[in-house]
Motif scaffolding. Structure first.
Motif, PDB file in Angstrom:
ATOM      1  N   LEU A  34       0.861  -1.192   0.000  1.00  0.00           N
ATOM      2  CA  LEU A  34       0.000   0.000   0.000  1.00  0.00           C
ATOM      3  C   LEU A  34       0.891   1.234   0.000  1.00  0.00           C
ATOM      4  O   LEU A  34       1.837   1.320   0.802  1.00  0.00           O
ATOM      5  CB  LEU A  34      -0.915   0.024   1.243  1.00  0.00           C
ATOM      6  N   SER A  35       0.581   2.189  -0.883  1.00  0.00           N
ATOM      7  CA  SER A  35       1.433   3.385  -0.958  1.00  0.00           C
ATOM      8  C   SER A  35       1.474   4.072   0.400  1.00  0.00           C
ATOM      9  O   SER A  35       0.484   4.086   1.142  1.00  0.00           O
ATOM     10  CB  SER A  35       0.894   4.356  -2.013  1.00  0.00           C
ATOM     11  N   ARG A  36       2.621   4.636   0.718  1.00  0.00           N
ATOM     12  CA  ARG A  36       2.776   5.299   2.012  1.00  0.00           C
ATOM     13  C   ARG A  36       1.888   6.536   2.106  1.00  0.00           C
ATOM     14  O   ARG A  36       1.519   6.947   3.197  1.00  0.00           O
ATOM     15  CB  ARG A  36       4.246   5.646   2.223  1.00  0.00           C
ATOM     16  N   ARG A  37       1.577   7.120   0.977  1.00  0.00           N
ATOM     17  CA  ARG A  37       0.660   8.261   1.013  1.00  0.00           C
ATOM     18  C   ARG A  37      -0.648   7.838   1.685  1.00  0.00           C
ATOM     19  O   ARG A  37      -1.193   8.542   2.518  1.00  0.00           O
ATOM     20  CB  ARG A  37       0.414   8.721  -0.438  1.00  0.00           C
ATOM     21  N   ARG A  38      -1.119   6.615   1.303  1.00  0.00           N
ATOM     22  CA  ARG A  38      -2.397   6.153   1.854  1.00  0.00           C
ATOM     23  C   ARG A  38      -2.230   5.522   3.236  1.00  0.00           C
ATOM     24  O   ARG A  38      -3.035   5.758   4.133  1.00  0.00           O
ATOM     25  CB  ARG A  38      -3.058   5.202   0.867  1.00  0.00           C
ATOM     26  N   LEU A  39      -1.199   4.703   3.401  1.00  0.00           N
ATOM     27  CA  LEU A  39      -1.010   4.034   4.698  1.00  0.00           C
ATOM     28  C   LEU A  39      -0.833   5.064   5.822  1.00  0.00           C
ATOM     29  O   LEU A  39      -1.521   5.004   6.850  1.00  0.00           O
ATOM     30  CB  LEU A  39       0.228   3.126   4.657  1.00  0.00           C
ATOM     31  N   ASP A  40       0.092   6.004   5.615  1.00  0.00           N
ATOM     32  CA  ASP A  40       0.401   6.951   6.690  1.00  0.00           C
ATOM     33  C   ASP A  40      -0.806   7.837   6.993  1.00  0.00           C
ATOM     34  O   ASP A  40      -1.017   8.243   8.148  1.00  0.00           O
ATOM     35  CB  ASP A  40       1.624   7.807   6.313  1.00  0.00           C
ATOM     36  N   ASP A  41      -1.590   8.107   5.946  1.00  0.00           N
ATOM     37  CA  ASP A  41      -2.785   8.936   6.160  1.00  0.00           C
ATOM     38  C   ASP A  41      -3.808   8.196   7.037  1.00  0.00           C
ATOM     39  O   ASP A  41      -4.447   8.808   7.900  1.00  0.00           O
ATOM     40  CB  ASP A  41      -3.393   9.294   4.795  1.00  0.00           C
ATOM     41  N   ILE A  42      -3.929   6.879   6.829  1.00  0.00           N
ATOM     42  CA  ILE A  42      -4.879   6.095   7.639  1.00  0.00           C
ATOM     43  C   ILE A  42      -4.473   6.148   9.122  1.00  0.00           C
ATOM     44  O   ILE A  42      -5.310   6.397  10.003  1.00  0.00           O
ATOM     45  CB  ILE A  42      -4.929   4.616   7.156  1.00  0.00           C
ATOM     46  N   VAL A  43      -3.177   5.929   9.400  1.00  0.00           N
ATOM     47  CA  VAL A  43      -2.730   5.882  10.806  1.00  0.00           C
ATOM     48  C   VAL A  43      -2.839   7.278  11.433  1.00  0.00           C
ATOM     49  O   VAL A  43      -3.308   7.439  12.563  1.00  0.00           O
ATOM     50  CB  VAL A  43      -1.287   5.320  10.922  1.00  0.00           C
ATOM     51  N   CYS A  44      -2.460   8.288  10.665  1.00  0.00           N
ATOM     52  CA  CYS A  44      -2.502   9.661  11.177  1.00  0.00           C
ATOM     53  C   CYS A  44      -3.959  10.082  11.464  1.00  0.00           C
ATOM     54  O   CYS A  44      -4.252  10.663  12.522  1.00  0.00           O
ATOM     55  CB  CYS A  44      -1.849  10.572  10.139  1.00  0.00           C
ATOM     56  N   LYS A  45      -4.856   9.761  10.514  1.00  0.00           N
ATOM     57  CA  LYS A  45      -6.277  10.127  10.717  1.00  0.00           C
ATOM     58  C   LYS A  45      -6.852   9.413  11.944  1.00  0.00           C
ATOM     59  O   LYS A  45      -7.674   9.971  12.675  1.00  0.00           O
ATOM     60  CB  LYS A  45      -7.106   9.756   9.480  1.00  0.00           C
ATOM     61  N   ALA A  46      -6.410   8.164  12.167  1.00  0.00           N
ATOM     62  CA  ALA A  46      -6.906   7.422  13.337  1.00  0.00           C
ATOM     63  C   ALA A  46      -6.443   8.105  14.622  1.00  0.00           C
ATOM     64  O   ALA A  46      -7.188   8.162  15.609  1.00  0.00           O
ATOM     65  CB  ALA A  46      -6.407   5.972  13.291  1.00  0.00           C
ATOM     66  N   ALA A  47      -5.206   8.628  14.613  1.00  0.00           N
ATOM     67  CA  ALA A  47      -4.703   9.339  15.803  1.00  0.00           C
ATOM     68  C   ALA A  47      -5.561  10.579  16.058  1.00  0.00           C
ATOM     69  O   ALA A  47      -5.924  10.870  17.209  1.00  0.00           O
ATOM     70  CB  ALA A  47      -3.235   9.719  15.603  1.00  0.00           C
ATOM     71  N   VAL A  48      -5.888  11.282  14.992  1.00  0.00           N
ATOM     72  CA  VAL A  48      -6.718  12.496  15.137  1.00  0.00           C
ATOM     73  C   VAL A  48      -8.130  12.119  15.616  1.00  0.00           C
ATOM     74  O   VAL A  48      -8.687  12.757  16.518  1.00  0.00           O
ATOM     75  CB  VAL A  48      -6.760  13.288  13.802  1.00  0.00           C
TER      76      VAL A  48
END
Ligand SMILES: Cc1cc2nc3c(=O)[nH]c(=O)nc-3n(C[C@H](O)[C@H](O)[C@H](O)COP(=O)(O)OP(=O)(O)OC[C@H]3O[C@@H](n4cnc5c(N)ncnc54)[C@H](O)[C@@H]3O)c2cc1C
Length: 410
Positions: A101-115
């Motif tokens: 999975l592209s890091r653009r999408r992976l990192d966004d999922i984890v970051c959004k979950a933190a928010v």
């Protein structure tokens, strides 16, 4: 995500610097437990991160621990095997729980979950320097364009990845040069989509000490790249120029991959490049940085959490971020939190040492040929390799003299 520095609070419980897998996993774990967390990154999200994008089993496990595995797998391209291709062209397919999975999408999922869990995210916002009182870190100075603000925090977590500037500014870098450098691009080739459906790792003397890869991202897109290990020679005479020469060499290695690997050759010859070749450093083997100082913990690639030999680091970046959060949540005094974090990280060290030892294969290409040749013939050995990838069996058994001898008998 907040883009205005005006909204930045003056203090919080924990300031997490860097919203990659490590920082976001740490912020998510802390926010879920009810702490007041501020998460910052120098880039607005979603953002690209130069990576092979492969999620190996440790990443799956860490994502499951965070409750994010389903969300990630809804977007990821699942892959069932890792293929090791030997210097002489032999190939063995080892089963594993894998995905891309592209890091653009992976990192966004984890970051959004933190928010979503309550962390306040500010980006783009750059860490400049630490605030200290009597040798104790009490917060950080942060910048957006020409504006600067101070933010006080009980704990600061530095999760700024493998680029060393932030580590150096925090006085935590022990090694300034990376452990490895790597380069990749995306190539579209619809006709190859049905031909390449494993994670291909290509070993060859002209790529050593390192390897090439071809990873399928789904929809006919492939992540193609090379990685090169770097000795810690920046301090030695000619060290810096050696490092620069190696970096220039990386592009030639990428071209060489197109002649060594059948898959890369086809993709490079008749595919469409979707992105330029981009390079980035890696910090490996839990080395090269201090883990903590009063008021500060270092996690992820900044702490060297990528595996040597394979260059896989997403899983352990997530895991070390979670471990930092757990050490803080355990409570107790400042020294107790640091000791708890150190002991959690020390428990991971033997595994990292085995991957460091696996670098041996780059020095002895015949060993790779032998391993792959034997694995093709032995279901038990394939099972053992699968166990190493899935982290259910001990890699030490493969990369010792005894392990090599067993290759002849198993
Ligand atoms: C080419 C390449 C291929 C790779 N392939 C794989 C692979 O296929 N699978 C795998 O598991 N691993 C792979 N890795 C390793 C993986 O990319 C890293 O292990 C992982 O990104 C580490 O996560 P992290 O959160 O520690 O750091 P990062 O993901 O680097 O995140 C750090 C964050 O900190 C931010 N930051 C940095 N400095 C500052 C500052 N001063 N102020 C504010 N924010 C800051 C950055 O913008 C970034 O968002 C690869 C690495 C490279 C270079």
């Amino acid at each position: 995500m907040n883009t205005s520095i005006e909204l930045l609070p003056q203090k919080c419980d924990v300031l997490v610097i860097g919203a990659g897998p490590s920082g976001s996993a740490c912020a998510l774990t802390l926010a879920q437990a009810g702490l007041d967390v501020v998460l910052i990154d120098q880039h607005a999200f979603p953002r690209d991160k130069t990576c092979g994008d492969a999620l190996i089993p440790d990443a799956h496990k860490a994502l499951a621990r965070l409750g994010l595995l389903d969300a990630v797998m809804q977007q990821a391209h699942p892959v069932g095997h890792m293929s090791c291709i030997s210097p002489r062209g032999g190939r063995v397919d080892v089963p594993g729980t894998l995905a891309v999975l592209s890091r653009r999408r992976l990192d966004d999922i984890v970051c959004k979950a933190a928010v979503a869990a309550g962390a306040r995210m500010f980006a783009p916002l750059r860490f400049v320097t630490l605030l200290e009182e009597n040798g104790h870190v009490t917060g950080a100075r942060l910048a957006h364009a020409t504006q600067e603000r101070e933010l006080r925090a009980t704990w600061v977590v530095l999760a700024t990845g493998a680029v060393p500037q932030a580590l150096m500014a925090a006085g935590m870098a022990e090694r300034h040069t990376p452990s490895a450098i790597s380069m990749r691009c995306y190539i579209q080739h619809d006709a190859m989509a049905s031909h390449i459906n494993t994670l291909e790792f290509i070993l060859h003397p002209s790529l050593a000490p390192g390897y090439g890869w071809v990873f399928p991202c789904g929809n006919g897109v492939f992540n193609v790249g090379v990685i090169l290990n770097m000795p810690d020679d920046a301090q030695s005479p000619g060290g810096k120029s050696n490092s620069q020469a190696r970096a220039a060499n990386l592009r030639q290695r990428f071209d060489a991959l197109g002649t060594i690997s059948e898959s890369a050759r086809e993709l490079m010859a008749s595919g469409t490049r979707l992105s330029p070749l981009k390079g980035a450093p890696l910090r490996c083997s839990l080395q090269g940085a201090r883990l903590s100082r009063p008021g500060l913990l270092v996690t992820g690639d900044a702490a060297g959490s990528t595996y040597a030999f394979s260059g896989e680091g997403i899983g352990k970046a997530l895991e070390t971020g979670i471990l930092a959060a757990e050490a803080i949540l355990q409570g107790g005094d400042e020294a107790g939190v640091r000791a708890s974090y150190a002991s959690r990280i020390n428990a991971l060290r033997p595994r990292f040492a085995h991957y460091e030892r696996a670098n041996l294969i780059y020095r002895y290409p015949l060993l790779a040929d032998l391993l792959i040749w034997r694995a093709r013939k032995s279901a038990r050995l394939r099972q053992r390799l699968s166990g190493v990838i899935n982290e259910t069996s001990n890699p030490a058994r493969l990369f010792t003299l005894k392990g090599v001898m067993r290759l002849f008998t198993e």
